[in-house]
Write a protein that holds these residues in place. Structure first.
Motif, PDB file in Angstrom:
ATOM      1  N   MET A  86      38.853  44.995  43.285  1.00 38.21           N
ATOM      2  CA  MET A  86      39.296  43.751  44.126  1.00 38.21           C
ATOM      3  C   MET A  86      39.881  42.722  43.363  1.00 38.21           C
ATOM      4  SD  MET A  86      39.344  44.487  47.436  1.00 38.21           S
ATOM      5  CE  MET A  86      39.255  43.201  48.133  1.00 38.21           C
ATOM      6  N   ARG A  87      38.884  42.476  42.313  1.00 39.36           N
ATOM      7  CA  ARG A  87      39.066  41.373  41.234  1.00 39.36           C
ATOM      8  C   ARG A  87      40.419  41.842  40.598  1.00 39.36           C
ATOM      9  NH1 ARG A  87      38.215  40.693  36.271  1.00 39.36           N
ATOM     10  NH2 ARG A  87      37.235  42.574  35.914  1.00 39.36           N
ATOM     11  N   GLN A  88      40.534  42.892  40.208  1.00 37.72           N
ATOM     12  CA  GLN A  88      41.793  43.203  39.453  1.00 37.72           C
ATOM     13  C   GLN A  88      43.059  43.209  40.447  1.00 37.72           C
ATOM     14  OE1 GLN A  88      41.363  47.215  37.897  1.00 37.72           O
ATOM     15  NE2 GLN A  88      39.629  46.599  36.405  1.00 37.72           N
ATOM     16  N   THR A  89      42.840  43.537  41.558  1.00 37.64           N
ATOM     17  CA  THR A  89      43.981  43.366  42.723  1.00 37.64           C
ATOM     18  C   THR A  89      44.302  41.960  42.702  1.00 37.64           C
ATOM     19  OG1 THR A  89      43.314  45.315  43.700  1.00 37.64           O
ATOM     20  CG2 THR A  89      44.745  43.919  44.883  1.00 37.64           C
ATOM     21  N   THR A  90      43.371  41.114  42.957  1.00 38.85           N
ATOM     22  CA  THR A  90      43.637  39.710  42.852  1.00 38.85           C
ATOM     23  C   THR A  90      44.448  39.159  41.840  1.00 38.85           C
ATOM     24  OG1 THR A  90      41.792  39.461  44.355  1.00 38.85           O
ATOM     25  CG2 THR A  90      42.785  37.380  43.640  1.00 38.85           C
ATOM     26  N   GLU A  91      43.956  39.385  40.788  1.00 41.22           N
ATOM     27  CA  GLU A  91      44.677  39.072  39.379  1.00 41.22           C
ATOM     28  C   GLU A  91      46.166  39.508  39.345  1.00 41.22           C
ATOM     29  OE1 GLU A  91      42.305  40.188  36.325  1.00 41.22           O
ATOM     30  OE2 GLU A  91      40.734  38.978  36.640  1.00 41.22           O
ATOM     31  N   VAL A  92      46.398  40.665  39.869  1.00 39.27           N
ATOM     32  CA  VAL A  92      47.702  41.131  39.975  1.00 39.27           C
ATOM     33  C   VAL A  92      48.663  40.461  41.210  1.00 39.27           C
ATOM     34  CG1 VAL A  92      49.014  43.242  40.527  1.00 39.27           C
ATOM     35  CG2 VAL A  92      47.087  43.426  38.994  1.00 39.27           C
ATOM     36  N   GLN A  93      48.000  40.301  42.129  1.00 41.73           N
ATOM     37  CA  GLN A  93      48.534  39.487  43.188  1.00 41.73           C
ATOM     38  C   GLN A  93      49.016  38.087  42.874  1.00 41.73           C
ATOM     39  OE1 GLN A  93      46.236  39.852  46.516  1.00 41.73           O
ATOM     40  NE2 GLN A  93      46.916  41.787  47.351  1.00 41.73           N
ATOM     41  N   SER A  94      48.204  37.473  41.924  1.00 40.76           N
ATOM     42  CA  SER A  94      48.703  36.032  41.579  1.00 40.76           C
ATOM     43  C   SER A  94      49.631  36.144  40.639  1.00 40.76           C
ATOM     44  CB  SER A  94      47.280  35.666  40.723  1.00 40.76           C
ATOM     45  OG  SER A  94      47.368  34.231  40.487  1.00 40.76           O
ATOM     46  N   SER A  95      49.485  37.384  39.583  1.00 39.00           N
ATOM     47  CA  SER A  95      50.531  37.307  38.544  1.00 39.00           C
ATOM     48  C   SER A  95      52.003  37.612  39.210  1.00 39.00           C
ATOM     49  CB  SER A  95      50.234  38.474  37.572  1.00 39.00           C
ATOM     50  OG  SER A  95      49.010  37.926  36.972  1.00 39.00           O
ATOM     51  N   THR A  96      51.781  38.147  40.361  1.00 38.35           N
ATOM     52  CA  THR A  96      53.235  38.715  41.269  1.00 38.35           C
ATOM     53  C   THR A  96      53.811  37.336  41.625  1.00 38.35           C
ATOM     54  OG1 THR A  96      52.460  40.835  41.611  1.00 38.35           O
ATOM     55  CG2 THR A  96      54.075  40.215  42.871  1.00 38.35           C
ATOM     56  N   ARG A  97      53.001  36.620  42.289  1.00 37.45           N
ATOM     57  CA  ARG A  97      53.621  35.329  42.942  1.00 37.45           C
ATOM     58  C   ARG A  97      54.159  34.415  41.963  1.00 37.45           C
ATOM     59  NH1 ARG A  97      48.811  35.952  46.023  1.00 37.45           N
ATOM     60  NH2 ARG A  97      47.634  34.622  44.951  1.00 37.45           N
TER      61      ARG A  97
END
Length: 630
Positions: free
Chosen positions: A114-125
């Motif tokens: 979950m933490r890695q997914t959140t970081e990926v989503q922030s980078s995507t935005r």
């Protein structure tokens, strides 16, 4: 002991009696429980005999026991259901505990994911935002290939449409945005973009300039009008290209205007309506007026076209450019107009026609100059034509005056105004009938009047000097009266009217003196006048020669004849005065002189010292004054 037994029996009987009494006193129909019990009892207690009554308690207890057994059986079923439910609930509880344990284990395992997914989503935005900024930057500060193709010239494609101006305006907006970037510190991106856009803009403006030059050669702008206005709006940033297009437009419109003017002169309108202007060349006023009216109609149309052409230009002196274009456009018609008008003016059509032409040219000069707004070739031409027309008019007027004055004759029997005077005043009226309301023409009136009235007055004085005194005075009065009557119809002639009135009064005074002398001489009062005015030396007047009673009586008789016909003793010259007011003025002056002498004579006759019979004079001075209407 028996006593105790009897006591116990009596006691039990009293308890029983009380119960029976209570039962008997109670109202069973009001006791619902009792009624329900009796109803239930009636279901199994059928026969009321001794046996059934003895077994009643047992039967009731047996039935009660059976009911309890039935109730117990029913609860047994409920208990079994509850036991089954309990077992199911216990199983569910165990399953939930198992699932909770598994979830806790899964949560522990997926926390890192979950933490890695959140970081990926922030980078995507962040990357999406950067992509949007890059796309917006590209769209706002660069041109697409399609837009570049619109600006670039293609073989066989020369037309400029709205899409071209849209892209060119975008290039200008990119330039302005790059200046904002420079101010914000983004020098590299701003300078690079500005260099690329400068190259594109120069190529686009060069293509636009060539198209604009080609478009303005068309005499009728038509559908190209809005696009040409936008082209000049963009070309105004390149002053040299803008001036080239303006010069080309001036040259094109000048040739078109000359061509239209020549067609109006020689061909006329479509279908021959209106007719060619040169068909009226034999009518100078209409011919010149039609040519000037054509120009007056054409100039506002040209001015409107020029205004529409420059309506979007905001970086040049619009009024100055409009005046320059209009002046250059109308310059071509100067030569054909001047040639034809000069031909009319030098043909000596007459003073009246020349003055009408002068005012006509003067009117259109002021009107067209107001449209042109600045000094121009057409305005200069009209000014020169107006000056030439005025010069020709004054020359022709002086020549006409000289010709008419050569025919002035005096001494005609009726002493009426000479034909030369009448014809000159007719000429003056005809000339001033074409007097214009234009301010400049107001200065013409004194000059025209001087040109006509001064030589005429001088010639009249010379002619009158060759006549007898009375005839000369009447001749001057009649001629000057007609001149004054004519001049009184016009404004700004007060000084000249006053001068003419002075000359008329002088002639009237001369004629009045002669008339008074003639009247006194006819009444034989003239020899008595010095004696009556001097007062005498004390000698009675009746003894003085010329004043004897017979002479006074003769005067009285002649006076009676005069009073019966006051005009009988008028001079022939006085009778020839055209104005009744002048005749009355002369006769009144003579009658006043007569009344003055008669009053002195009447006083002398009434004076006893003079030796007259008072009845010699039949009328008193008051009666004479009344009869003569003094």
């Amino acid at each position: 002991m028996p006593e105790d037994t009897s006591a116990d029996d009596s006691k039990s009987d009293s308890v029983l009696s009380r119960k029976l009494k209570k039962i008997l006193d109670s109202k069973l129909e009001a006791d619902k429980d009792t009624v329900d019990a009796l109803k239930e009892l009636s279901t199994f207690f059928q026969d009321n005999n001794l046996k059934t009554r003895r077994n009643l308690r047992g039967e009731i207890e047996r039935r009660n026991l059976q009911i309890n057994h039935d109730f117990l059986s029913a609860f047994q079923t409920v208990k079994e259901s509850l036991d089954s439910l309990h077992s199911n609930v216990v199983g569910m509880s165990e399953s939930c505990q198992t699932m909770q344990a598994r979830l806790a284990a899964s949560k522990t395992v997926t926390h890192q994911l979950m933490r890695q997914t959140t970081e990926v989503q922030s980078s995507t935005r962040s990357l999406q935002m950067q992509q949007e900024v890059a796309v917006k930057f590209r769209d706002r500060l660069s041109l697409s290939q399609e837009e570049l193709d619109v600006l670039q010239a293609k073989p066989g494609q020369h037309r400029i449409d709205q899409e071209f101006f849209t892209v060119l305006e975008k290039v200008g907006r990119i330039h302005r945005d790059c200046r904002v970037l420079l101010a914000a510190g983004h020098q590299t991106a701003a300078l690079g973009t500005m260099d690329r856009m400068a190259e594109v803009q120069e190529a686009a403006l060069d293509r636009l300039y060539r198209w604009a030059q080609s478009a303005v050669r068309n005499t009728e702008l038509g559908d190209n009008g809005p696009q040409l206005a936008k082209a000049l709006h963009h070309l105004q940033e390149r002053e040299l290209l803008f001036q080239y297009v303006v010069e080309e437009y001036i040259s094109s419109r000048r040739a078109a205007m000359v061509r239209s003017f020549i067609e109006a002169l020689t061909v006329g309108g479509p279908g021959g309506t209106p007719r060619p202007i040169e068909m009226h060349a034999h009518e100078p006023t209409r011919y010149v007026g039609d040519m000037l009216a054509w120009l007056h109609q054409a100039c506002p149309g040209e001015a409107e076209n020029i205004s529409q052409l420059l309506r979007l230009c905001n970086k040049v002196e619009k009024e100055k450019v409009e005046a320059k274009i209009l002046s250059g456009t109308t310059e071509g018609v100067c030569r054909p107009l001047k040639t034809r008008v000069e031909q009319i003016l030098v043909s000596e059509p007459g003073a009246v026609v020349l003055y009408r032409l002068t005012n006509l040219i003067r009117f259109y000069e002021n009107t067209i100059t107001g449209v042109l707004k600045v000094p121009s070739g057409l305005g200069t031409t009209l000014t020169e034509l107006q000056q030439l027309s005025y010069s020709q008019f004054m020359s022709m007027l002086q020549s006409s005056v000289t010709t008419h004055l050569a025919r002035v004759e005096g001494g005609v029997g009726d002493l009426a105004p000479s034909p030369a005077t009448t014809s000159l005043l007719g000429l003056l009226r005809d000339v001033l009938a074409g007097h214009s309301v234009v301010d400049a023409s107001q200065d013409d009136l004194p000059v025209i009047l001087s040109c006509v009235a001064d030589p005429l007055t001088h010639q009249l004085h010379q002619t009158a000097a060759t006549l007898p005194s009375q005839d000369g005075a009447v001749f001057m009065i009649n001629n000057l009266h007609q001149l004054r009557t004519t001049l009184s119809l016009y404004q700004t002639t007060e000084a000249r009217l006053k001068e003419l009135s002075t000359q008329i009064d002088a002639s009237l005074a001369t004629l009045s003196k002669d008339q008074a002398t003639h009247l006194l001489s006819s009444l034989s009062l003239l020899p008595m006048t010095p004696l009556l005015s001097s007062g005498g030396d004390g000698t009675p007047l009746s003894t003085v020669p010329g004043c004897h009673p017979q002479a006074v009586l003769s005067c009285s008789s002649r006076l009676d004849s005069l009073l019966s016909a006051p005009d009988i003793l008028l001079l022939p010259a006085t009778r020839l005065l055209l104005s009744s007011q002048h005749r009355r003025q002369v006769t009144q002056h003579a009658f006043k002189e007569l009344l003055s002498v008669y009053t002195s004579l009447y006083k002398a006759v009434s004076d006893p010292s003079n030796g007259y019979d008072p009845s010699l004079l039949s009328k008193s001075p008051e009666q004479v004054s009344q009869l003569l209407q003094i």
